[in-house]
Write a protein that holds these residues in place. Structure first.
Motif, PDB file in Angstrom:
ATOM      1  N   GLN A   8       0.833  -1.203   0.000  1.00  0.00           N
ATOM      2  CA  GLN A   8       0.000   0.000   0.000  1.00  0.00           C
ATOM      3  C   GLN A   8       0.876   1.265   0.000  1.00  0.00           C
ATOM      4  O   GLN A   8       0.617   2.207  -0.737  1.00  0.00           O
ATOM      5  N   ILE A   9       1.927   1.279   0.830  1.00  0.00           N
ATOM      6  CA  ILE A   9       2.837   2.426   0.866  1.00  0.00           C
ATOM      7  C   ILE A   9       3.511   2.598  -0.489  1.00  0.00           C
ATOM      8  O   ILE A   9       3.644   3.717  -0.998  1.00  0.00           O
ATOM      9  N   ALA A  95       2.920   9.013   1.726  1.00  0.00           N
ATOM     10  CA  ALA A  95       2.446   7.646   1.483  1.00  0.00           C
ATOM     11  C   ALA A  95       2.292   6.893   2.797  1.00  0.00           C
ATOM     12  O   ALA A  95       1.308   6.169   3.004  1.00  0.00           O
ATOM     13  N   ILE A  96       3.236   7.063   3.697  1.00  0.00           N
ATOM     14  CA  ILE A  96       3.158   6.409   5.013  1.00  0.00           C
ATOM     15  C   ILE A  96       1.995   6.979   5.813  1.00  0.00           C
ATOM     16  O   ILE A  96       1.218   6.226   6.423  1.00  0.00           O
ATOM     17  N   ASN A 100      -1.188   4.721   7.131  1.00  0.00           N
ATOM     18  CA  ASN A 100      -1.407   4.540   8.565  1.00  0.00           C
ATOM     19  C   ASN A 100      -1.493   5.924   9.212  1.00  0.00           C
ATOM     20  O   ASN A 100      -0.540   6.387   9.831  1.00  0.00           O
ATOM     21  N   PRO A 101      -2.647   6.600   9.085  1.00  0.00           N
ATOM     22  CA  PRO A 101      -2.740   7.986   9.539  1.00  0.00           C
ATOM     23  C   PRO A 101      -2.691   8.112  11.070  1.00  0.00           C
ATOM     24  O   PRO A 101      -3.457   7.451  11.766  1.00  0.00           O
ATOM     25  N   PRO A 132      -8.059  12.612   8.515  1.00  0.00           N
ATOM     26  CA  PRO A 132      -7.897  11.801   9.716  1.00  0.00           C
ATOM     27  C   PRO A 132      -6.827  12.324  10.690  1.00  0.00           C
ATOM     28  O   PRO A 132      -6.694  11.820  11.786  1.00  0.00           O
ATOM     29  N   SER A 133      -6.050  13.338  10.279  1.00  0.00           N
ATOM     30  CA  SER A 133      -4.917  13.797  11.088  1.00  0.00           C
ATOM     31  C   SER A 133      -4.926  15.311  11.229  1.00  0.00           C
ATOM     32  O   SER A 133      -5.327  16.029  10.324  1.00  0.00           O
TER      33      SER A 133
END
Length: 169
Positions: A8-9, A95-96, A100-101, A132-133
Motif C-alpha cells: 500500500q505504501i 504515502a506512510i 497509517n494515519p 484523519p490527522s
C-alpha cells in the motif's frame, strides 16, 4: 501484515510522487540480505570436534528508492537535485501517513527547499491527508501559510519583548 502495508505504501508513494512532480515514476524495493544461523549438528562425531553447520536465512535489510522525475533519466537517487530529493522524501512521508494515519503530525520546514509551484502541490496533498490527522507545520513559506486554517507566531517589538499572535483563517 507487513507485506500488505508495504504494498500500500509503495502504491501511494508512486501516486504522491507523480502528483508532486506532475508525472514521472517512483518505486520502493525491498532489499534482502543473509542472516547466518549457527546450528550444531546432531552427529556424535561432529559434536566432539565442535564443528558447526552454517545456514543462511533471507531477512529484510532495507528499502531502495527509485525516483525518476518527468523528462529525466535518473538511475540513482543521489543524482536528484536538493528540491527533487525533498519532494521524493515528502512523497514517501505522505504515502506512510496515508496508509497509517496518526492523529497528529508535526512537520518542521519540510517544504523549505521548494519553490512556490511545488509548495502549492504539497499543500494540496496536505488538504487530502488532513481528514484523519491534525497537522502542525513550522514554516516560513507564504504558500504554506496561505493554505493553513490558523497561524500562530511570535513577533518582537522595538522594546525587545516577544509577543504571541494567532490568526484564524
Amino acid at each position: 501484515r507487513r507485506g500488505k502495508a508495504f504494498k500500500q505504501i509503495k502504491k501511494e508513494f508512486s501516486r504522491y510522487f507523480a502528483l508532486l512532480f506532475e508525472g514521472g515514476k517512483a518505486d520502493l524495493l525491498e532489499v534482502y540480505g543473509d542472516e547466518e544461523l549457527d546450528d550444531e549438528l546432531e552427529d556424535d562425531e561432529l559434536e566432539h570436534t565442535e564443528k558447526k553447520k552454517q545456514r543462511k536465512k533471507k531477512i529484510l535489510t532495507g528499502i531502495d528508492i527509485t525516483a525518476c522525475p518527468p523528462g529525466k533519466k535518473i538511475k540513482n537517487i543521489q543524482a536528484l537535485s536538493g528540491g527533487e530529493r525533498t519532494m521524493t522524501s515528502i512523497a514517501l512521508v505522505c504515502a506512510i501517513l496515508h496508509t497509517n494515519p496518526p492523529p497528529f503530525v508535526l512537520l518542521d520546514e519540510v517544504e523549505a527547499a521548494l519553490d512556490e509551484a511545488n509548495t502549492l502541490r504539497f499543500t494540496k496533498i496536505l488538504h487530502e491527508l488532513r481528514a484523519p490527522s491534525q497537522f502542525l507545520l513550522i514554516t516560513h513559506n507564504r504558500a504554506t501559510m496561505h493554505a493553513a486554517d490558523a497561524l500562530y507566531g511570535v513577533t518582537m517589538g522595538n522594546n525587545g519583548v516577544s509577543t504571541l499572535l494567532s490568526v484564524q483563517i
